[in-house]
Design a protein around this motif. Structure first.
Motif, PDB file in Angstrom:
ATOM      1  N   LYS A 197      -6.573  -3.312   7.103  1.00  9.14           N
ATOM      2  CA  LYS A 197      -4.820  -2.514   6.951  1.00  9.14           C
ATOM      3  C   LYS A 197      -4.051  -4.157   6.929  1.00  9.14           C
ATOM      4  N   GLU A 225      -0.200  -2.435   2.888  1.00  4.68           N
ATOM      5  CA  GLU A 225      -1.716  -1.338   2.477  1.00  4.68           C
ATOM      6  C   GLU A 225      -2.871  -0.763   2.943  1.00  4.68           C
ATOM      7  N   VAL A 229      -7.879   4.486   2.740  1.00  8.03           N
ATOM      8  CA  VAL A 229      -7.149   5.118   2.865  1.00  8.03           C
ATOM      9  C   VAL A 229      -6.527   6.579   2.010  1.00  8.03           C
ATOM     10  N   HIS A 231      -3.785   9.378  -0.040  1.00  8.70           N
ATOM     11  CA  HIS A 231      -2.311   9.743  -0.465  1.00  8.70           C
ATOM     12  C   HIS A 231      -1.929  10.713   1.685  1.00  8.70           C
ATOM     13  N   SER A 234      -1.842   8.072   4.042  1.00  3.40           N
ATOM     14  CA  SER A 234      -0.758   7.665   4.025  1.00  3.40           C
ATOM     15  C   SER A 234       1.094   8.296   4.872  1.00  3.40           C
ATOM     16  N   GLN A 238       3.005   7.603   7.012  1.00  2.00           N
ATOM     17  CA  GLN A 238       5.018   6.716   6.964  1.00  2.00           C
ATOM     18  C   GLN A 238       5.791   7.758   7.964  1.00  2.00           C
ATOM     19  N   GLY A 357       5.734   5.491  -2.108  1.00  2.21           N
ATOM     20  CA  GLY A 357       4.425   5.006  -1.617  1.00  2.21           C
ATOM     21  C   GLY A 357       3.680   5.872  -2.703  1.00  2.21           C
ATOM     22  N   GLN A 359      -1.210   6.548  -3.760  1.00  2.00           N
ATOM     23  CA  GLN A 359      -2.682   6.379  -4.312  1.00  2.00           C
ATOM     24  C   GLN A 359      -2.744   5.204  -4.728  1.00  2.00           C
ATOM     25  N   SER A 396      -3.966   3.023  -0.560  1.00  2.00           N
ATOM     26  CA  SER A 396      -2.919   2.969  -0.140  1.00  2.00           C
ATOM     27  C   SER A 396      -1.817   2.787   0.113  1.00  2.00           C
ATOM     28  N   GLY A 397      -1.050   2.646  -0.308  1.00  2.00           N
ATOM     29  CA  GLY A 397       0.212   1.692   0.181  1.00  2.00           C
ATOM     30  C   GLY A 397       1.528   2.619   0.087  1.00  2.00           C
TER      31      GLY A 397
END
Length: 430
Positions: A197, A225, A229, A231, A234, A238, A357, A359, A396-397
């Motif tokens: 992470k 990122e 992980v 979507h 993520s 967020q 963002g 995946q 994901s990020g």
């Protein structure tokens, strides 16, 4: 004893000295009110003629805007001001007299103020916006550090585009062609494969010839990122991150929010979870709201985002956009390859997208297909493909635009006031 305005609460009924500038002044025959600022805050100093020497009183009456001084006096409570304290001045030492300061208490046009941005930053409202920006940055570091992220710094000079667009600033890198970074994301994916992470925080550049209140040429991005992980996971990160930042500003910037006359009730409502609406449903909603020209497959502009956000009192995720209008690296939705596992987070009150963002594609063969579709065939992308070749994992990020977030939380109309020295289509000065 020397101190700062931000620390005067610790010196109640004590005599202290503060290095300050005079932001404004009013006086009568027997009393002078000095509006002082020292970078840490704003405070009133009161000079009573009968309590000081004639010399000190005449100095106080003669002070001009932005003259720098050492001011000495006793700190007392002031229940009439939001700050809560003032100084009963007993001594003034002039450091440097300022004459003909260009930004006076009268109204000035925005272009004049932008031309004098190096001075405009001293004003109370601009100071408040920058303090809120600083708190958002501080809270960002706290959130990711507390949750086990490693900060990684991607390069600013790159040999390729992260988004596959032509909106890049080109520069010569000795004998090669290089670009100013439009996102650190590709490099953060590599970092996530090494550290799990990660997050970055740095400047990005977009050569968009846009003059809207939401756009800057140079702006700052926070880009986490995460390996292993999905979507959906993520999205939870967020909304927890944004909620954390808003709470930190509410807890630590009450005076600044008051100066900006921000409606606190709208910020106090910002708690996870956030609502979600699919791109498909967003198209339907827009048509119902009178946007009859919008068709499936088109991207949303500012009026569309504002109209969607009107139906929610929190930031709203718009999920699963068509693949054709999103970046090449986004993973398709299983069983529906025409849309991708992505989301834009739209801030309320008309502030638009603050996070994008997704995946990421973790399959090497699919990534090769995307490369060919987007014409990304050069050797400069080889290293990025290798991330899928050597131990690929679901990951994901997302990226949060700092200036848009500052604008939303502080309630200012234009992002040009949310960065110390904005770079706009027609502005490279100061």
């Amino acid at each position: 004893m020397k101190t700062t305005i931000s620390q005067v609460a610790n010196h109640l009924e004590q005599t202290v000295t503060i290095g300050a500038w005079l932001s404004n002044k009013r006086s009568s025959g027997k009393i002078a009110f000095l509006q002082l600022r020292d970078g840490t805050g704003f405070m009133q100093g009161v000079v009573v003629k009968s309590d000081v020497s004639e010399e000190i009183f005449q100095i106080a009456k003669g002070l001009t805007q932005e003259t720098s001084i050492y001011v000495t006096g006793k700190i007392v409570e002031d229940t009439r001001s939001k700050f809560g304290y003032e100084m009963q001045v007993s001594g003034i030492e002039v450091i440097h007299e300022s004459h003909d300061y260009p930004i006076t208490p009268k109204e000035h046009g925005i272009e004049f103020l932008m031309d004098h941005r190096h001075l405009w930053l001293r004003s109370k409202k601009q100071h408040a916006v920058m303090k809120i920006r600083n708190e958002i940055i501080r809270a960002t570091y706290n959130f990711f550090n507390e949750n086990g992220y490693v900060k990684i710094d991607p390069p600013i000079l790159t040999g390729s585009s992260a988004e596959g667009t032509t909106e890049l600033f080109h520069t010569k890198y000795f004998e090669e062609e290089a670009y100013l970074s439009q996102s650190g994301q590709l490099y953060m994916e590599a970092a996530a494969m090494a550290f799990g992470k990660v997050f970055s925080f740095g400047p990005t550049f977009r050569a968009e010839k846009s003059k809207t209140r939401r756009h800057l040429i140079e702006f700052w991005m926070i880009e986490p990122e995460m390996a292993f992980v999905t979507h959906e996971e993520s999205l939870e990160i967020q909304e927890n991150y944004v909620s954390y930042v808003v709470k930190s500003v509410l807890d630590n910037c009450q005076l600044e929010l008051d100066i900006l006359e921000r409606d606190l009730s709208k910020l106090e409502n910002i708690t996870a979870p956030f609502p979600r609406i699919s791109y498909d449903d967003a198209i339907t909603l827009l048509k119902e709201k009178g946007f009859t020209d919008i068709e499936w497959g088109e991207d949303f502009g500012a009026p569309h985002e504002t109209a969607i956000a009107e139906d929610f009192d929190k930031p709203v995720f718009i999920t699963n956009y068509p693949a054709e209008i999103k970046a090449f690296y986004m993973k398709p939705v299983p069983d529906r390859p025409e849309v991708v596992l992505c989301a834009d987070l739209i801030a309320p009150e008309g502030y638009g997208e603050i996070i994008g963002g997704s995946q990421r594609i973790d399959d090497l063969e699919l990534m090769k297909e995307r490369y060919e579709q987007h014409g990304l065939t050069g050797p400069e992308y080889k290293w990025y493909q290798e991330l899928r070749k050597y131990g690929s994992v679901p990951h994901s990020g997302f990226g949060l635009g700092l200036e848009r977030t500052v604008a939303w939380i502080s309630g200012v109309d234009h992002v040009r006031e949310t960065i110390p020295f904005p770079r706009l289509l027609n502005r490279l000065y100061p």
